[in-house]
Design a protein around this motif. Structure first.
Motif, PDB file in Angstrom:
ATOM      1  N   PRO A 204       0.828  -1.203   0.000  1.00 32.00           N
ATOM      2  CA  PRO A 204       0.000   0.000   0.000  1.00 32.00           C
ATOM      3  C   PRO A 204       0.871   1.265   0.000  1.00 32.00           C
ATOM      4  O   PRO A 204       1.965   1.262   0.570  1.00 32.00           O
ATOM      5  N   VAL A 205       0.382   2.312  -0.636  1.00 29.31           N
ATOM      6  CA  VAL A 205       1.120   3.570  -0.724  1.00 29.31           C
ATOM      7  C   VAL A 205       0.397   4.619   0.124  1.00 29.31           C
ATOM      8  O   VAL A 205      -0.614   5.181  -0.307  1.00 29.31           O
ATOM      9  N   PRO A 206       0.898   4.886   1.345  1.00 33.49           N
ATOM     10  CA  PRO A 206       0.251   5.917   2.170  1.00 33.49           C
ATOM     11  C   PRO A 206       0.526   7.309   1.600  1.00 33.49           C
ATOM     12  O   PRO A 206       1.537   7.535   0.938  1.00 33.49           O
ATOM     13  N   ASN A 207      -0.391   8.219   1.844  1.00 34.11           N
ATOM     14  CA  ASN A 207      -0.289   9.629   1.453  1.00 34.11           C
ATOM     15  C   ASN A 207      -0.264   9.862  -0.052  1.00 34.11           C
ATOM     16  O   ASN A 207       0.103  10.951  -0.498  1.00 34.11           O
ATOM     17  N   ALA A 208      -0.637   8.889  -0.847  1.00 31.78           N
ATOM     18  CA  ALA A 208      -0.731   9.086  -2.300  1.00 31.78           C
ATOM     19  C   ALA A 208      -1.956   9.944  -2.592  1.00 31.78           C
ATOM     20  O   ALA A 208      -3.012   9.765  -1.993  1.00 31.78           O
ATOM     21  N   VAL A 209      -1.809  10.898  -3.519  1.00 31.05           N
ATOM     22  CA  VAL A 209      -2.938  11.731  -3.930  1.00 31.05           C
ATOM     23  C   VAL A 209      -3.617  11.047  -5.110  1.00 31.05           C
ATOM     24  O   VAL A 209      -2.979  10.757  -6.120  1.00 31.05           O
ATOM     25  N   VAL A 210      -4.910  10.773  -4.965  1.00 34.15           N
ATOM     26  CA  VAL A 210      -5.699  10.118  -6.000  1.00 34.15           C
ATOM     27  C   VAL A 210      -6.672  11.157  -6.560  1.00 34.15           C
ATOM     28  O   VAL A 210      -7.349  11.848  -5.805  1.00 34.15           O
TER      29      VAL A 210
ATOM     30  N   THR B 119      -9.126  12.019 -20.966  1.00 32.36           N
ATOM     31  CA  THR B 119      -9.286  13.200 -20.109  1.00 32.36           C
ATOM     32  C   THR B 119      -8.399  13.144 -18.877  1.00 32.36           C
ATOM     33  O   THR B 119      -8.209  14.139 -18.199  1.00 32.36           O
ATOM     34  N   THR B 120      -7.841  11.960 -18.589  1.00 34.68           N
ATOM     35  CA  THR B 120      -7.035  11.808 -17.380  1.00 34.68           C
ATOM     36  C   THR B 120      -5.548  12.098 -17.614  1.00 34.68           C
ATOM     37  O   THR B 120      -4.756  11.962 -16.698  1.00 34.68           O
ATOM     38  N   LEU B 121      -5.178  12.471 -18.831  1.00 37.02           N
ATOM     39  CA  LEU B 121      -3.767  12.740 -19.112  1.00 37.02           C
ATOM     40  C   LEU B 121      -3.238  13.931 -18.322  1.00 37.02           C
ATOM     41  O   LEU B 121      -2.056  14.013 -18.030  1.00 37.02           O
ATOM     42  N   HIS B 122      -4.124  14.862 -17.979  1.00 34.79           N
ATOM     43  CA  HIS B 122      -3.732  16.047 -17.217  1.00 34.79           C
ATOM     44  C   HIS B 122      -4.557  16.105 -15.941  1.00 34.79           C
ATOM     45  O   HIS B 122      -5.784  16.154 -16.003  1.00 34.79           O
ATOM     46  N   LYS B 123      -3.892  16.126 -14.808  1.00 35.40           N
ATOM     47  CA  LYS B 123      -4.627  16.118 -13.538  1.00 35.40           C
ATOM     48  C   LYS B 123      -5.441  17.382 -13.328  1.00 35.40           C
ATOM     49  O   LYS B 123      -6.344  17.408 -12.504  1.00 35.40           O
ATOM     50  N   SER B 124      -5.172  18.430 -14.101  1.00 32.97           N
ATOM     51  CA  SER B 124      -5.969  19.651 -13.981  1.00 32.97           C
ATOM     52  C   SER B 124      -7.415  19.430 -14.439  1.00 32.97           C
ATOM     53  O   SER B 124      -8.288  20.238 -14.131  1.00 32.97           O
ATOM     54  N   ASN B 125      -7.684  18.344 -15.154  1.00 32.26           N
ATOM     55  CA  ASN B 125      -9.048  18.015 -15.591  1.00 32.26           C
ATOM     56  C   ASN B 125      -9.850  17.293 -14.512  1.00 32.26           C
ATOM     57  O   ASN B 125     -11.025  17.015 -14.706  1.00 32.26           O
TER      58      ASN B 125
ATOM     59  N   ALA C 223       5.847  13.129  -9.802  1.00 31.70           N
ATOM     60  CA  ALA C 223       6.235  14.511  -9.489  1.00 31.70           C
ATOM     61  C   ALA C 223       6.214  15.416 -10.716  1.00 31.70           C
ATOM     62  O   ALA C 223       6.025  16.632 -10.605  1.00 31.70           O
ATOM     63  N   GLU C 224       6.400  14.856 -11.910  1.00 33.92           N
ATOM     64  CA  GLU C 224       6.392  15.658 -13.137  1.00 33.92           C
ATOM     65  C   GLU C 224       4.985  15.820 -13.712  1.00 33.92           C
ATOM     66  O   GLU C 224       4.800  16.454 -14.742  1.00 33.92           O
ATOM     67  N   GLY C 225       3.987  15.214 -13.086  1.00 32.99           N
ATOM     68  CA  GLY C 225       2.614  15.315 -13.560  1.00 32.99           C
ATOM     69  C   GLY C 225       2.225  14.261 -14.575  1.00 32.99           C
ATOM     70  O   GLY C 225       1.191  14.383 -15.228  1.00 32.99           O
ATOM     71  N   THR C 226       3.043  13.232 -14.728  1.00 31.26           N
ATOM     72  CA  THR C 226       2.741  12.134 -15.643  1.00 31.26           C
ATOM     73  C   THR C 226       1.918  11.079 -14.913  1.00 31.26           C
ATOM     74  O   THR C 226       2.263  10.680 -13.797  1.00 31.26           O
TER      75      THR C 226
END
Length: 133
Positions: free
Chosen positions: A38-44, A56-62, A108-111
């Motif tokens: 498990p990965v704690p503190n991961a942002v989903v 639509t999920t290629l950019h987290k800004s969406n 970290a690079e947004g990928t």
């Protein structure tokens, strides 16, 4: 005359909100896993499929929302009406809505480095597993 229109608008607004129930319609728990742990503190990030698929999920800004996984690696999402699902009841009539959601993680690079798709309908309580690369 202005008072009459104001009162009429207020009456219509109250009548409409009393006929529609806006609430949590479903819940999804996303368990984030990397290398079998498990990965704690991961942002989903949460995305509702608008007909374009996972593109639509290629950019987290969406994203339409996000949650941070706890120490157990699980991020919880309450899918609410009217943003995520349609209201379960309008004017005393029960409705059932179904929608597809994507839950993603990013480096970290947004990928995007993890994605899971889930179909959710009104009343569901689902747990899904998201495997990070």
């Amino acid at each position: 005359m202005k008072k009459f229109y104001f009162l009429l608008v207020a009456l219509v607004a109250v009548a409409m909100t009393s006929c529609v129930r806006f609430k949590t319609e479903a819940t999804v728990s996303v368990k984030v896993i990397k290398d079998g742990q498990p990965v704690p503190n991961a942002v989903v990030y949460k995305f509702k499929d608008n007909g374009l698929g996972p593109g639509t999920t290629l950019h987290k800004s969406n994203a339409s929302g996000s949650a941070v996984a706890g120490g157990d690696g699980i991020a919880h999402f309450d899918l609410k009406s009217p943003d995520d699902l349609d209201p379960s009841g309008v004017a005393g009539v029960e409705l059932n809505d179904e929608a597809t959601f994507f839950f993603c993680t990013y480096d970290a690079e947004g990928t995007r480095n993890g994605i899971v798709m889930v179909s959710v309908k009104t009343g569901d309580k689902k747990t899904v597993q998201l495997n990070m690369e």
